[in-house]
Design a protein around this motif. Sequence first.
Motif, short mmCIF file in Angstrom:
data_model
loop_
_atom_site.label_atom_id
_atom_site.label_comp_id
_atom_site.label_asym_id
_atom_site.label_seq_id
_atom_site.Cartn_x
_atom_site.Cartn_y
_atom_site.Cartn_z
N ASP A 138 0.86 -1.19 0.00
CA ASP A 138 0.00 0.00 0.00
C ASP A 138 0.89 1.23 0.00
O ASP A 138 1.76 1.39 0.86
CB ASP A 138 -0.92 -0.02 1.22
CG ASP A 138 -1.96 -1.12 1.13
OD1 ASP A 138 -2.69 -1.16 0.13
OD2 ASP A 138 -2.03 -1.96 2.06
N THR A 139 0.67 2.11 -0.97
CA THR A 139 1.50 3.31 -1.12
C THR A 139 0.59 4.53 -1.19
O THR A 139 -0.63 4.40 -1.38
CB THR A 139 2.34 3.23 -2.41
OG1 THR A 139 1.48 3.46 -3.54
CG2 THR A 139 3.01 1.86 -2.56
N PRO A 140 1.14 5.72 -1.08
CA PRO A 140 0.33 6.93 -1.25
C PRO A 140 -0.34 6.99 -2.62
O PRO A 140 -1.36 7.66 -2.80
CB PRO A 140 1.34 8.07 -1.07
CG PRO A 140 2.42 7.47 -0.21
CD PRO A 140 2.51 6.05 -0.62
N GLN A 141 0.23 6.28 -3.59
CA GLN A 141 -0.35 6.27 -4.94
C GLN A 141 -1.40 5.16 -5.12
O GLN A 141 -2.00 5.03 -6.18
CB GLN A 141 0.75 6.07 -6.00
CG GLN A 141 1.71 7.24 -6.13
CD GLN A 141 2.69 7.31 -4.95
OE1 GLN A 141 3.19 6.27 -4.49
NE2 GLN A 141 2.98 8.52 -4.49
N GLY A 142 -1.61 4.37 -4.06
CA GLY A 142 -2.57 3.28 -4.14
C GLY A 142 -1.91 1.94 -3.93
O GLY A 142 -0.70 1.83 -3.66
#
Length: 459
Positions: free
Chosen positions: A387-391
């Motif tokens: 899970d990343t800030p970009q999705g």
Amino acid sequence: MSTLLAQASDEAARYRAYGPRHIDDIAARYGLPDDVAETVRLSSMVLPFRVNQYVLEELVDWQRLPDDPVFQLVFPQRGMLNTEDIKRLGVLAGQTDPAAKRELRRTVAEIRAGLNPHPSGQMSLNVPRLEGVELPGMQHKYRETVLYFPGQGQTCHAYCTYCFRWAQFVGDADLKFSAPDPKGLLSYLADHPEVEDVLVTGGDPMIMTTDRLRNHLEPLLGVPTLNTIRIGTKSVAYWPQRFVTDHDADDVLRLFENVVAAGKNIAVMAHFSHPRELETDIARRAISRIRSTGALVYCQAPLIAHVNDDAAVWSSMWRTQLSLGAVPYYMFVERDTGPHDYFKVPLAKAVTVFQEAYRRLPGLARTVRGPVMSATPGKVAVDGVEDTPQGRLFQLRMLQARDPRLVGRPFRAVYSDSAAWVDELELAPSTPPDIGEAFLGRPGDPGAGTTDADGRSDV
């Protein structure tokens, strides 16, 4: 018991193959319901079907039909072909006039063509050339490894319903890789000293007699740049008698010993799809006898729905392989060919199955890699989900590649609950340009292969 199967039972140590014309005998002996037998009969007009007495008697649990994993593994099932195609085959199969027979052949060919018979550029990108001429029965996708298909080894002791090489077995010469002898391979190896590894594959090379196998292997022993000969085989699972009780079982073990004595590694790439294939005494004896020659045994299989899409199954299988002295090597993702929709497992589930099974293993069994897609640009490992800030993203890595510069490189793709193959994924914006180009397959990019001045393929 039918006459045919009674005779086979009396000669249990002698290999016999049963195909579509034996379905009625098999149904009568083992109690196949009429609808199941009819599905096998119609589906086997398109998909190859072959089984033997060992698989029927020792591996299939006839009390668990149709859900038994080995039954799913070797008998065509309802859902492997779409309903409309089955109906078309059913209508035409019962007709005897010449026009209907021609229409049946045309329909079978049409259905096969829609099943992506040669995935990942095997025909268009993998066939090597020597002095501008294509070499039959060979593939060269990765720099260090050449695949070799000896003509007499292009069948198997039994056919897996998921097999990505199913097109080898349907009698269409245009779909088949086959080399009559190793002359072309030897010339190619002399011209390509970077090749250190030959994978003898098929079909199954171990369907050949030892004399025939020797004719293909012994000439390779004089190639100084060759270090390893691999043999891709399902025989240890489907006919372990090949290494134990067949008339030339001892001869094949001596051949392996001769390869080792010549200073080459010989690796038996054993395909085990379910732990049951490792449970019989004769299968375990086969592995022991192979290892006694100095040969290595590596184990691999795809993750396939209805057969082994469960972490406990894989953990048990890998632990058993380790206990027998074999090396757990690959969990593959089922390739996008044949009845792919029936067998495919979403990549998200594949990651979960692999990781749960891997966590249960002792350290020496953690040699296994997976889940891995053998895609057009190369072998792509799905290492996990993050899970990343970009999705949410899949973590991917190039384990092997047509372009050696891509090997070992990480990249990412947008997470999907349903994607089951690389071409169903959207690469993340951060994907390095050269990896992105390899997956787009643009003409002239590293993923499409290149040629040098005299036209030789370097893949």
